[in-house]
Design a protein around this motif. Sequence first.
Motif, PDB file in Angstrom:
ATOM      1  N   GLU A 174      14.793  -6.767   3.292  1.00 33.09           N
ATOM      2  CA  GLU A 174      15.274  -6.748   4.676  1.00 33.09           C
ATOM      3  C   GLU A 174      14.226  -6.194   5.635  1.00 33.09           C
ATOM      4  OE1 GLU A 174      19.367  -5.596   5.209  1.00 33.09           O
ATOM      5  OE2 GLU A 174      19.619  -5.568   3.050  1.00 33.09           O
ATOM      6  N   ILE A 175      13.442  -5.242   5.156  1.00 34.68           N
ATOM      7  CA  ILE A 175      12.321  -4.727   5.960  1.00 34.68           C
ATOM      8  C   ILE A 175      11.076  -4.830   5.085  1.00 34.68           C
ATOM      9  CG2 ILE A 175      11.362  -2.758   7.208  1.00 34.68           C
ATOM     10  CD1 ILE A 175      14.167  -1.687   7.603  1.00 34.68           C
ATOM     11  N   ALA A 176      10.102  -5.592   5.538  1.00 33.44           N
ATOM     12  CA  ALA A 176       8.875  -5.780   4.751  1.00 33.44           C
ATOM     13  C   ALA A 176       7.679  -5.279   5.556  1.00 33.44           C
ATOM     14  CB  ALA A 176       8.696  -7.251   4.406  1.00 33.44           C
ATOM     15  N   MET A 177       6.588  -5.036   4.857  1.00 31.78           N
ATOM     16  CA  MET A 177       5.418  -4.469   5.552  1.00 31.78           C
ATOM     17  C   MET A 177       4.137  -5.136   5.087  1.00 31.78           C
ATOM     18  SD  MET A 177       4.708  -0.451   6.078  1.00 31.78           S
ATOM     19  CE  MET A 177       3.353   0.138   7.095  1.00 31.78           C
ATOM     20  N   ILE A 178       3.232  -5.372   6.024  1.00 28.29           N
ATOM     21  CA  ILE A 178       1.888  -5.801   5.642  1.00 28.29           C
ATOM     22  C   ILE A 178       0.889  -4.775   6.171  1.00 28.29           C
ATOM     23  CG2 ILE A 178       2.262  -8.268   5.334  1.00 28.29           C
ATOM     24  CD1 ILE A 178       1.438  -8.781   8.125  1.00 28.29           C
ATOM     25  N   PHE A 179      -0.162  -4.567   5.383  1.00 27.47           N
ATOM     26  CA  PHE A 179      -1.085  -3.477   5.674  1.00 27.47           C
ATOM     27  C   PHE A 179      -2.419  -4.010   6.197  1.00 27.47           C
ATOM     28  CE2 PHE A 179       1.966  -2.053   2.592  1.00 27.47           C
ATOM     29  CZ  PHE A 179       2.320  -0.805   3.046  1.00 27.47           C
ATOM     30  N   GLN A 180      -3.242  -3.052   6.635  1.00 32.86           N
ATOM     31  CA  GLN A 180      -4.522  -3.387   7.269  1.00 32.86           C
ATOM     32  C   GLN A 180      -5.480  -4.086   6.307  1.00 32.86           C
ATOM     33  OE1 GLN A 180      -6.219  -0.019   9.152  1.00 32.86           O
ATOM     34  NE2 GLN A 180      -8.194  -0.948   9.430  1.00 32.86           N
ATOM     35  N   GLU A 181      -5.613  -3.552   5.104  1.00 31.46           N
ATOM     36  CA  GLU A 181      -6.617  -4.067   4.177  1.00 31.46           C
ATOM     37  C   GLU A 181      -5.923  -4.673   2.962  1.00 31.46           C
ATOM     38  OE1 GLU A 181      -8.909  -5.600   2.314  1.00 31.46           O
ATOM     39  OE2 GLU A 181     -10.115  -4.828   3.972  1.00 31.46           O
ATOM     40  N   PRO A 182      -5.799  -6.014   2.934  1.00 30.94           N
ATOM     41  CA  PRO A 182      -5.024  -6.627   1.851  1.00 30.94           C
ATOM     42  C   PRO A 182      -5.596  -6.379   0.461  1.00 30.94           C
ATOM     43  CG  PRO A 182      -6.141  -8.302   3.171  1.00 30.94           C
ATOM     44  CD  PRO A 182      -6.335  -7.002   3.875  1.00 30.94           C
ATOM     45  N   MET A 183      -6.933  -6.141   0.386  1.00 32.04           N
ATOM     46  CA  MET A 183      -7.531  -5.967  -0.951  1.00 32.04           C
ATOM     47  C   MET A 183      -7.014  -4.703  -1.625  1.00 32.04           C
ATOM     48  SD  MET A 183      -9.248  -7.911  -2.735  1.00 32.04           S
ATOM     49  CE  MET A 183      -9.542  -7.691  -4.471  1.00 32.04           C
ATOM     50  N   THR A 184      -6.652  -3.696  -0.822  1.00 32.30           N
ATOM     51  CA  THR A 184      -6.135  -2.474  -1.443  1.00 32.30           C
ATOM     52  C   THR A 184      -4.618  -2.589  -1.678  1.00 32.30           C
ATOM     53  OG1 THR A 184      -5.906  -1.490   0.747  1.00 32.30           O
ATOM     54  CG2 THR A 184      -7.884  -0.916  -0.483  1.00 32.30           C
ATOM     55  N   SER A 185      -3.978  -3.583  -1.081  1.00 29.01           N
ATOM     56  CA  SER A 185      -2.531  -3.734  -1.266  1.00 29.01           C
ATOM     57  C   SER A 185      -2.207  -4.748  -2.358  1.00 29.01           C
ATOM     58  CB  SER A 185      -1.879  -4.192   0.040  1.00 29.01           C
ATOM     59  OG  SER A 185      -2.255  -3.353   1.091  1.00 29.01           O
ATOM     60  N   LEU A 186      -3.123  -5.714  -2.579  1.00 26.06           N
ATOM     61  CA  LEU A 186      -2.890  -6.692  -3.654  1.00 26.06           C
ATOM     62  C   LEU A 186      -3.535  -6.163  -4.936  1.00 26.06           C
ATOM     63  CD1 LEU A 186      -3.790  -9.943  -1.688  1.00 26.06           C
ATOM     64  CD2 LEU A 186      -1.517  -9.316  -2.505  1.00 26.06           C
ATOM     65  N   SER A 187      -2.862  -6.341  -6.048  1.00 20.61           N
ATOM     66  CA  SER A 187      -3.440  -5.885  -7.314  1.00 20.61           C
ATOM     67  C   SER A 187      -4.500  -6.879  -7.783  1.00 20.61           C
ATOM     68  CB  SER A 187      -2.343  -5.774  -8.371  1.00 20.61           C
ATOM     69  OG  SER A 187      -2.942  -5.574  -9.630  1.00 20.61           O
TER      70      SER A 187
END
Length: 346
Positions: A107-120
């Motif tokens: 219901e509430i999702a978030m995307i971050f500044q640097e995708p490389m640190t958020s994607l495994s």
Amino acid sequence: MTDPLVEIKDLRIHFFTDEGVVRAVEGIDLNIKPGKTLCVVGESGSGKSVMALSLLQIIHKPGQIVDGQILYHRGRVAGGQFSQNGAVDIASLNRKGRDIRSIRGAEIAMIFQEPMTSLSPMYTVGNQVMETIRLHEKGISKKEARERAIDILRRVRIPKPERLIDEYPFRLSGGMRQRVMIAMALSCTPSLLIADEPTTALDVTTQAQILDLMLELQQEFNMAIMFITHDLGVVAEIADDVAVMYLGNVVEYSDVDTIFNAPEHPYTQALLRSIPKISATRQPLDMIEGMVPSPFRRPGGCPFHPRCTQALASCSTVVPSLTTLHENHIVRCLLHEETGEEVPRG
Ligand code: SF4
């Protein structure tokens, strides 16, 4: 006036460190409207990101929500009928409990500044998008989840999604990785998307493409966006409403036209003066004097008073309260307390 999707009331988030208590968020009142874009702006250290993380209850120790409410009105955007009973106070939920896990991502999702640190780097794009889908949709088969993942990757305009789904993130460009992050965030059609400086690490062309894409998907999914940025050019392009933050507080809130054309808080005015102008040649850029104070040495009275060019004698001792100037225009400054109407707490 539209009923809010999220009502943040007197929110306080403190970090209890060995050096002392950091009051990162100090009494925020803010509404997020369904289907609209709220931009949150301010210098580093103003508490923007900490406030955003609290909406998902992902503040890590030594941080803690010490007071206030985050009322999330479930089901409004998805077409469900609103009822007062439909509100859940996110601030009071156990951060590891089932209730917040059912909201987070779905219901509430978030995307971050640097995708490389958020994607495994250990898992393929497909595994990571499918994990979100399978987590929130019980009973969906692996094959169906893969088809859904390919579909959402196509919608964020990733070329040949049938092939890319089996790639690892490090094989993709920055722009493609950010599209994958957006696909993951949108895979469960959230009511609210929180975007924390999602385009800062991208070149201007890719940034423009990602912003267009987000606005297009916002229309399609009728979702609210909370966009955190320090780039006022981006704000002018995408915002419906703007909240200006300084040292843990919202100091001004209004629609984007009012913020750009008739700002009333000295900090907002100073931020706007510091934007470089194409027409102005060989003129020194206006700067805001001084630095954001150390969070351990928060000034008394109005936190902006050591840097404010319009400060009154009382500004160093009196804490300004929120004042309503017009409908949808709120400011926290002693200059306006005589003329405006104090915002009632409730
Ligand atoms: Fe400036 Fe005083 Fe207003 Fe603070 S309260 S912004 S110091 S005029």
